[in-house]
Motif scaffolding. Sequence first.
Motif, short mmCIF file in Angstrom:
data_model
loop_
_atom_site.label_atom_id
_atom_site.label_comp_id
_atom_site.label_asym_id
_atom_site.label_seq_id
_atom_site.Cartn_x
_atom_site.Cartn_y
_atom_site.Cartn_z
N LEU A 4 0.87 -1.17 0.00
CA LEU A 4 0.00 0.00 0.00
C LEU A 4 0.90 1.22 0.00
CD1 LEU A 4 -2.64 -1.19 2.60
CD2 LEU A 4 -3.05 -0.77 0.18
N ASN A 10 -2.00 6.60 0.49
CA ASN A 10 -3.20 5.80 0.28
C ASN A 10 -3.86 5.52 1.63
OD1 ASN A 10 -5.17 4.46 -1.10
ND2 ASN A 10 -3.79 3.02 -2.13
N LEU A 24 -10.58 2.88 -1.11
CA LEU A 24 -9.18 3.32 -1.08
C LEU A 24 -9.12 4.73 -1.63
CD1 LEU A 24 -8.97 0.14 -1.02
CD2 LEU A 24 -6.74 0.43 -2.11
N MET A 47 -6.76 5.88 -3.40
CA MET A 47 -6.25 5.78 -4.77
C MET A 47 -6.18 4.31 -5.15
SD MET A 47 -2.21 6.70 -4.11
CE MET A 47 -2.65 8.27 -3.36
N SER A 68 -5.27 0.61 -5.89
CA SER A 68 -4.32 -0.28 -5.21
C SER A 68 -3.23 -0.73 -6.18
CB SER A 68 -5.04 -1.52 -4.68
OG SER A 68 -5.38 -2.39 -5.75
N THR A 100 -10.31 -0.08 -6.22
CA THR A 100 -10.48 1.12 -5.40
C THR A 100 -11.58 0.97 -4.36
OG1 THR A 100 -11.99 2.03 -7.07
CG2 THR A 100 -9.67 2.71 -7.19
#
Length: 230
Positions: free
Chosen positions: A50, A54, A77, A79, A81, A139
């Motif tokens: 990660l 993020n 998330l 941004m 992954s 995401t």
Amino acid sequence: MKKILFFTFLSVSFMSAQELTITNGSFTIKSGASLNVDGLVLSPSADHVLSNNNSITRSATPITANSNQSMARVYSLAMNSADFQGTMVFNYEDSDENGILDGDAVLEVKQAGQWMSYADSDGVDNSVTHTFASAIQFTDVTVSSSSATLTVNPVSDKLFVKVYPNPVVNEVHIVHQDAIEVILFNQLGQEVLKTSEKTIDFSNLSKGLYILQVNNSNNTNSNNFKIIKQ
């Protein structure tokens, strides 16, 4: 809420948190290890990183798509992954179900802006499990009903087609008054079969998501259906 902030490179074998944020560094889940973020468990088969800035957060607001709704538990998330390969487990409470039955629950993962559905592999109530043999980037993660997924495509006004049952164990039946061409793709986009038959045998196919493309006889119009093989 327990919030975990990471400022330097960190590698773990197991960690549990309610919210995960990475700043000024990166966070690695080692192959064979697990990260549990408030019920979403990531267990990669290859080291998963990660990246800086993020985060993984959880919302209680269902996703709505094509008039269908997800459970009231959605992980997002900040941004996209990195490539994730391995097992993802989505744990939920009865209060999250939003009318979705345990036996109908399918995993929904948003990839490149599109929701993709994945069948549950363990059949355990209050959790949905899927193992990704090929790497994905995502995401958002949630759960919907197999009969009303976030990826259902509306039927074209020009080509009236009914496809049932979905999900399927043995056979899918296609109802259309005229001759058709049917092409079946797996979730990697590979063609599995092509036929003009209106009954498709799924019994020997692997469990998972398939795209069923139904074309009219002169290939001027088509519909795509996302079919889940159980």
